[in-house]
Design a protein around this motif. Structure first.
Motif, PDB file in Angstrom:
ATOM      1  N   MET A   1       2.186   5.859   6.862  1.00 22.35           N
ATOM      2  CA  MET A   1       1.411   6.438   5.837  1.00 22.35           C
ATOM      3  C   MET A   1       1.139   7.872   6.090  1.00 22.35           C
ATOM      4  N   ARG A   2       0.882   8.267   7.340  1.00 20.18           N
ATOM      5  CA  ARG A   2       0.971   9.762   7.724  1.00 20.18           C
ATOM      6  C   ARG A   2       2.015  10.336   7.393  1.00 20.18           C
TER       7      ARG A   2
ATOM      8  N   GLU B   1       0.813  -1.203  -0.021  1.00 26.19           N
ATOM      9  CA  GLU B   1       0.093   0.056  -0.067  1.00 26.19           C
ATOM     10  C   GLU B   1       1.017   1.313  -0.092  1.00 26.19           C
ATOM     11  N   TYR B   2       1.925   1.352   0.744  1.00 21.43           N
ATOM     12  CA  TYR B   2       2.836   2.226   0.772  1.00 21.43           C
ATOM     13  C   TYR B   2       3.358   2.570  -0.570  1.00 21.43           C
TER      14      TYR B   2
ATOM     15  N   ILE C   1       4.390   9.655   4.934  1.00 18.26           N
ATOM     16  CA  ILE C   1       4.081   9.671   3.424  1.00 18.26           C
ATOM     17  C   ILE C   1       3.153  10.897   3.124  1.00 18.26           C
ATOM     18  N   LYS C   2       2.245  10.786   3.611  1.00 17.52           N
ATOM     19  CA  LYS C   2       1.027  11.851   3.184  1.00 17.52           C
ATOM     20  C   LYS C   2       1.608  13.368   3.651  1.00 17.52           C
TER      21      LYS C   2
ATOM     22  N   ALA D   1      -4.063   7.451   0.455  1.00 23.40           N
ATOM     23  CA  ALA D   1      -3.325   7.623   1.745  1.00 23.40           C
ATOM     24  C   ALA D   1      -4.340   8.006   2.546  1.00 23.40           C
ATOM     25  N   ASP D   2      -5.268   8.891   2.471  1.00 19.48           N
ATOM     26  CA  ASP D   2      -6.383   9.186   3.380  1.00 19.48           C
ATOM     27  C   ASP D   2      -7.279   7.890   3.931  1.00 19.48           C
TER      28      ASP D   2
ATOM     29  N   TYR E   1      -6.475   4.989   3.399  1.00 20.60           N
ATOM     30  CA  TYR E   1      -5.638   4.057   4.294  1.00 20.60           C
ATOM     31  C   TYR E   1      -5.546   4.625   5.948  1.00 20.60           C
TER      32      TYR E   1
ATOM     33  N   VAL F   1       0.887   4.242  -3.165  1.00 18.98           N
ATOM     34  CA  VAL F   1       0.639   5.557  -2.849  1.00 18.98           C
ATOM     35  C   VAL F   1       1.704   6.323  -3.677  1.00 18.98           C
ATOM     36  N   GLN F   2       3.191   5.809  -3.282  1.00 22.72           N
ATOM     37  CA  GLN F   2       4.130   6.352  -3.867  1.00 22.72           C
ATOM     38  C   GLN F   2       4.277   6.169  -5.412  1.00 22.72           C
TER      39      GLN F   2
END
Length: 189
Positions: A73-74, A40-41, A76-77, A60-61, A63, A44-45
């Motif tokens: 993830m936060r 999932e990471y 990454i966001k 991301a939101d 997730y 998003v990337q």
């Protein structure tokens, strides 16, 4: 400024063209994720790297809504928001992370990069000192600390030159710092 952001190598933070990226958080061993989470990471990337930042943020939101305790993830966001020229939102998220996961140095480093890019060098200095108290061996934060200190020194020399224009010791110092601060980032940094 040669500041590096602790994040996945996607692109450079703006507005400063001098910000270099550091290693992937997963490689640093900050959070060990299950393969599905790592996928999932990566997705998003990938979306962000493909220029689909809105989709990456939406994913991301979604997730984060399902996994509110996951700092990865936060983080990454926050980097997506920074790259999307939404520094106020990135800052708010990073500040929230410093309260919820106070043991992590990376949010402090990235806050410092945001503040340094805005010219808030004293704030950035304090944030980098916090990051280094949490992780004294954090090379990215040490490099960023050096960059902030060099910019503060350049400001001090410029001010001294305004006050004492005849001081012959100042121009070489100013030129040396200008050369250091204007040097292009090294590849792979």
């Amino acid at each position: 400024m040669n500041s590096r952001v602790a994040r996945q190598p996607m692109n450079r933070l703006h507005p400063s063209p001098r910000i270099r990226l550091s290693a992937v958080l997963l490689a640093c061993g900050l959070w060990l994720a299950q393969p599905a989470l790592a996928d999932e990471y990566a997705e998003v990337q990938r979306l962000h790297g493909a220029g689909q930042t809105s989709e990456a943020l939406a994913r991301a939101d979604k997730y984060i809504a399902a996994h509110p305790a996951d700092p990865q993830m936060r983080f990454i966001k926050a980097n997506l928001l920074s790259a999307s020229k939404r520094p106020a939102e990135a800052e708010a998220l990073l500040l929230q992370m410093t309260r919820e996961t106070p043991e992590l140095a990376e949010p402090w480093n990235n806050l410092a990069v945001l503040h340094a890019a805005q010219g808030q060098l004293d704030v950035a200095l304090t944030e980098l000192q916090t990051a280094l108290r949490l992780n004294p061996g954090y090379a990215t934060a040490l490099e960023n600390l050096g960059d902030v200190q060099a910019r503060l020194a350049a400001q001090a020399y410029q001010r001294a030159r305004q006050l004492d224009g005849g001081n012959k010791r100042l121009p070489p110092k100013i030129d040396a710092l200008r050369g250091l601060l204007d040097a292009p980032p090294k590849p792979g940094g």
